[in-house]
Structure formats: structure tokens, C-alpha cells
Design a protein around this motif. Structure first.
Motif, short mmCIF file in Angstrom:
data_model
loop_
_atom_site.label_atom_id
_atom_site.label_comp_id
_atom_site.label_asym_id
_atom_site.label_seq_id
_atom_site.Cartn_x
_atom_site.Cartn_y
_atom_site.Cartn_z
N UNK A 50 0.76 -1.20 0.12
CA UNK A 50 -0.14 0.22 -0.15
C UNK A 50 0.85 1.03 0.38
N UNK A 51 0.49 2.61 -0.33
CA UNK A 51 1.52 3.71 0.05
C UNK A 51 -0.13 4.54 -1.10
N UNK A 52 0.39 5.71 -1.05
CA UNK A 52 -0.46 6.27 -2.17
C UNK A 52 0.05 6.79 -3.12
N UNK A 227 4.09 -1.07 3.62
CA UNK A 227 4.21 0.13 3.50
C UNK A 227 4.61 1.13 2.56
N UNK A 228 4.49 1.55 1.01
CA UNK A 228 5.71 2.99 1.21
C UNK A 228 4.94 3.76 0.88
N UNK A 229 6.52 5.23 1.39
CA UNK A 229 5.10 6.44 0.84
C UNK A 229 6.41 7.33 0.81
N UNK A 230 6.53 8.19 0.28
CA UNK A 230 7.51 8.83 -0.97
C UNK A 230 8.63 7.75 -1.65
N UNK A 243 -4.45 -2.86 12.65
CA UNK A 243 -5.32 -2.46 12.04
C UNK A 243 -5.83 -1.35 10.42
N UNK A 244 -6.68 -1.11 10.53
CA UNK A 244 -6.72 0.73 9.43
C UNK A 244 -6.05 1.68 9.77
N UNK A 245 -5.84 1.77 11.66
CA UNK A 245 -5.49 3.48 11.79
C UNK A 245 -3.74 3.25 11.63
N UNK A 246 -3.40 2.04 11.44
CA UNK A 246 -2.45 1.39 11.81
C UNK A 246 -1.37 1.40 10.29
N UNK A 247 -2.00 1.54 9.31
CA UNK A 247 -1.95 1.52 7.49
C UNK A 247 -2.25 2.92 7.51
N UNK A 252 -0.64 7.38 5.04
CA UNK A 252 -0.20 9.39 3.96
C UNK A 252 1.23 9.35 5.47
N UNK A 253 0.36 9.28 6.09
CA UNK A 253 1.37 10.53 7.17
C UNK A 253 1.07 11.64 7.48
#
Length: 528
Positions: A50-52, A227-230, A243-247, A252-253
């Protein structure tokens, strides 16, 4: 800086990793798409990523599948270094991929699409059409799809084409199957069939790499999550431990808690009136749209909801003059619309953001700037020439207004993430100065952060006086964003609700009034 894996999340032993990406970096010109990313693929498991949009997910998947090569880093298959120079080379190592954007041939049959590039042959010379037909039939039965293998791909709706994309990969002997947004255009029933296929593949030891923006889907089907971000690796964990909050927190950050919040706006004069729009089915046998009438006010967001085949996409297409066989009356600001071509409808104040942005919304070989100005070239003509200065100023203004993330207006549209490509489609329509903006599944295939941006933009445009008609198959979206909701069933309006009146139960009840499974026709790809 990379974030270490949470200490309480003890991952599987190294011998369970069938494929590992180590310190993968990918640079396009001045853009860093991946920055020293690690990724484990566990044997016989669903490995969720997952990631934006723009985080680097699809780029990494292309590297795993041989469609791109890393600038630096390495891949280890069964512990041995490998390097794939092409998808065919990756396929020879039993790695297959189902891309988010369809890579099919609309002028070929279903069977020909499924076996394109790996045709069944007699004596290695002549294509064995009979065998291809029989194996395609077996695949359609496995996927519970009543699709004739001889049907032209272009005659199928988007969701059915997605099924063919999946079938094409299943026809190959894969040990690692990469799925990039495989359910973005599927109905709920089709999703359940796909999940059954995934469970069968897992039982056979096949590793699944699964990308999706649908949180409930990920948590239902996933075994491990990365999880990837930027463009960087952020975290990895067993799905059962988070859970969802962790993801969302790691993905998103930033705070997106107000993504699905309705915004009150002032609504004024009537902008659009549609009276008695009727569209016969191709070849007769009833109607795609049957006596549809409604109105839209300035500053209003009107939602359209319905099941597959309800006629939502066709209604927007009729407003844009894409179906000359349709009848009815359209008025903009009280004046009858007589225009019979798409360009004339655009000039009279209508604009459409289509459901399939790749095939109908964008021109792939062109730059961001050229995609934005494509429908407004006459505005920037000076005699026989385009005014580059005025064009550049208009494009840059829209890039800033819509917060389009791009290295510049002259980069190719294909360099942008899905969410930013969608913003470019919106930008092109805004440049035509529309009074009514038609948006058909504008959040399809984009992440929760990009959805938040899209909803904020829609609210901003409505506040500026535009009227917006918004089609969505996601109940959560349709309940939150519009000021008013119309429900279509079998081509008729079967329900109308204000934002305050609308409930999930009421919308679903209205959408199944007299419902029957639709015959195949172009234009609908709903998820409900």
C-alpha cells in the motif's frame, strides 16, 4: 529514512521468502520513483503493498515483472540474484502481472487477447484456435463469467475487460502473481469470485503480490503488508497484527479523517434541466435509459448511484451527445441545448471526466501540458500558431490550483501517478470553462489521500458556482459527498434523496427495484 519493522511483528523465516527486492532505487530523469526500497514476497501468501499514488508501488511491480529495470539494487529469486530485461524473461521465471491499466486489444476476440504473445499452436507453427477457444471457455467458467470467447474485447464493459486481463495471466504457469488494483472495476460478485481464485492459488503455493486502495479488501485477503511513502519503504507487518489506523498512519503521514465529510454550500439558480431522456438498447429489446428527468442547481453536487447496468454512464454520455440515438430535452440556464457534437456541448458549458481515464481521458504520448490544453486549443491560437506563453500560463495556473504533483508541465503524462493523472483530466475540463461538470467514477483506482484531494476540489468548484454530477459505486462516497442523490435502476430514476435523508439501506433498496442481471453493453463498470 527507512522505518524499522515493528519489533512485536515477527515476520516469517527467510526460507519462506520466494522473492526479495533489496535496496531498489529507480530514477527517471530528475524524478526518484523508488529510493532504496526493500520488499519481501512470501511463498503461498497474499503480500499486500500500500501507499499513496506516487509512492512507487507500480514502479516496483514493473521491476519485479521485468517491464522496468532498477537503477540500483537487486532481486533475489529463491535466494539467487536475478535480473529481468523484459516481461517475457520474468514470465520464463513464472512471474506474471495484472496491470492496473488494461493492456488489451479491443479489436481482437476474448480468446485472442488471453493468448496474445503465448499462443497455443499446432506443431509450433499454426495457431490452434480450437484449443484457445476451449481453454478460454474453461477460464470463463472458472471465473464464473458468461462471456463468449469469440466476443470482441471492445464490446465488453470495463469490469469484464478487467476479468479478461486476470484470465490472461491465469492462463500462464505462474509461481508469483502480481495484481495491481485488480478489483477497481469489478462488481462485488466478481470480487468474491476473484478472492476464491486467490485462495486456490495460495493453496497451490503461488505467492500473490496485491495492490489495492480498498482497506476492507486488503484486510480481508492479505497475509502480509508493506507500506511505501514518498518512494521509500516505511514498514512491514503480518496483516493479522495491525488495523486500519496503523495502515493509514504509515501510508499517509497526514490527517485524512475528514475525507468523507459533507460540506454545506450555498446553491442558487437552476443550471441544468434534463427532461424525458430515453435511449434504446442497441438492436432493440428495451431501453438503457427510460424517461429520465432531473435538474441541477449552481453550487450543487448531485450524486448518481445504481447497480451495474443501471444506465449511469450512459446518462452522462447522452448529455455529452455521445449517443445520437437518444431522445429528450436538455436545457442549460433555461436555454435548450441543440448541439449535436461533443465539441459543441463543451462550448455550451458541459464537460465530462470519463470513467476510463486511460482510454478516454488521456493521450498517452503527450505531455501534461498538452493533455490539459487539448480541448481548448482555439483559446490560445494566434493566427495559425499557438501562443506558447498564454498556454504555459494557463497550464501552470491549473497545476497549482489542483495541486498536481509533477516535475513540470512538459513531462509525459505517463510519468504521473493515477491520482495526478485524474487531476490532469479534471484540469483539461476546467480549462473549457464549464458550467456543469460530469464526473464518472473520478476516484476509481486512486488512494485515500488522492480521494481526499478530489473531494476537496469538487467542493471548491461547487462553491465557485459550478454544478457537478458525480457518479460513484462506493456507498461511503455517495452518502458523504453529494448534496442530493438520484438512484437509477434499469434506466429509470427510482429514488431521490437529500444528503440528510439518504441512508445505505434506502439507496440499496431503491437500486434493486425490479432489478434483473443486465445484458452486456458498453459503459457500466460499477462495484455494487
Amino acid at each position: 529514512m527507512q522505518t524499522a519493522i515493528d519489533s512485536e511483528n515477527t515476520l516469517a523465516r527467510a526460507d519462506e521468502v520466494i522473492l526479495r527486492a533489496e535496496q531498489i532505487t529507480k530514477i527517471y530523469d530528475a524524478t526518484v520513483a523508488l529510493n532504496k526500497v526493500d520488499f519481501n514476497v512470501y511463498r503461498g501468501k497474499v503480500n499486500v503493498m500500500v501507499g499513496e499514488n506516487g509512492a512507487g508501488k507500480s514502479t516496483l511491480m514493473k521491476i519485479l515483472a521485468g517491464a522496468e529495470q532498477a537503477t540500483s539494487g537487486q532481486l533475489l529469486l529463491e535466494g539467487q540474484p536475478v535480473s529481468f530485461k523484459s516481461p517475457r524473461e520474468a514470465a520464463s521465471h513464472h512471474i506474471g502481472i495484472i496491470y492496473q491499466e488494461l493492456s488489451l486489444f479491443p479489436n481482437l476476440s476474448v480468446a485472442e487477447n488471453i493468448f496474445a504473445s503465448h499462443e497455443r499452436t499446432k506443431y509450433g507453427v499454426v495457431i490452434d484456435s480450437k484449443t484457445q477457444f476451449e481453454q478460454t471457455q474453461a477460464l470463463m467458467e472458472r471465473l464464473e463469467q458468461p462471456i463468449d470467447p469469440r466476443t470482441l474485447l471492445g464490446d465488453l464493459r470495463v469490469g469484464q475487460q478487467q476479468i479478461i486481463e486476470i484470465a490472461r495471466t491465469l492462463a500462464q504457469d505462474v509461481r508469483i502473481l502480481i495484481m495491481d488494483e485488480p478489483t477497481s472495476a469489478l462488481t462485488n460478485a466478481e470480487v468474491e469470485v476473484l478472492f476464491g481464485i486467490i485462495n486456490d492459488l495460495k493453496a497451490q503455493g503461488v505467492a500473490i503480490v496485491y495492490i489495492s486502495h480498498k482497506m476492507d479488501e486488503l484486510q480481508h485477503i492479505g497475509d502480509y503488508i508493506t507500506v511505501l511513502r514518498d518512494s521509500r519503504f516505511i514498514a512491514e507487518a503480518p496483516m493479522k497484527s495491525i488495523d486500519t489506523n496503523w495502515i493509514v498512519e504509515r501510508m499517509i503521514g497526514r490527517d485524512v479523517s475528514k475525507t468523507y465529510v459533507h460540506t454545506q454550500r450555498e446553491q442558487s439558480k437552476e443550471l441544468l434541466r434534463v427532461e424525458h431522456v430515453t435511449m434504446p438498447r442497441p438492436g432493440g429489446g428495451g431501453f438503457v435509459l427510460n424517461d429520465v428527468s432531473f435538474s441541477l442547481r449552481s453550487g450543487e453536487i448531485l450524486g448518481l448511484y445504481g447497480l451495474m447496468g443501471a444506465g449511469r454512464t450512459e446518462l452522462l454520455e447522452c448529455l455529452m451527445a455521445l449517443h445520437p440515438e437518444a431522445s429528450g430535452t436538455i436545457l442549460i440556464e433555461g436555454k435548450p441545448v441543440k448541439a449535436r457534437t461533443v465539441m459543441e456541448r463543451i462550448q455550451q458549458g458541459l464537460a465530462l471526466v470519463p470513467e476510463d481515464r486511460q482510454r478516454e481521458g488521456l493521450v498517452q504520448p503527450l505531455t501534461v501540458a498538452h493533455n490539459i490544453v487539448l480541448a481548448s486549443l482555439q483559446k490560445y491560437m494566434r493566427g495559425f500558431y499557438l501562443s506558447a506563453r498564454r498556454e504555459k500560463a494557463a497550464v501552470n495556473q491549473l497545476i497549482e490550483k489542483l495541486a498536481i504533483k509533477t516535475a513540470g508541465s512538459q513531462v509525459l503524462i505517463t510519468a504521473l501517478s493515477g491520482g495526478n493523472q485524474q487531476k490532469v483530466v479534471v484540469a483539461r475540463n476546467l480549462l473549457t470553462a464549464p458550467k456543469v461538470l460530469l464526473m464518472d467514477e473520478p476516484t476509481r483506482g486512486i488512494d485515500i489521500g488522492a480521494k481526499a484531494d478530489m473531494f476537496k476540489l469538487m467542493s471548491q468548484l461547487a462553491a465557485e458556482g459550478l454544478g457537478i454530477i458525480f457518479v460513484s459505486s462506493e456507498l461511503r462516497e455517495i452518502l458523504a459527498v453529494p448534496d442530493r442523490i438520484l438512484v437509477l435502476a434499469k434506466g429509470r430514476i427510482t429514488g431521490e434523496f437529500t444528503h440528510e435523508e439518504a441512508t445505505e439501506q434506502a439507496l440499496v433498496a431503491a437500486s434493486v427495484v425490479g432489478y434483473e442481471p443486465p445484458t452486456q453493453h458498453r459503459g457500466e463498470a460499477n462495484n455494487e
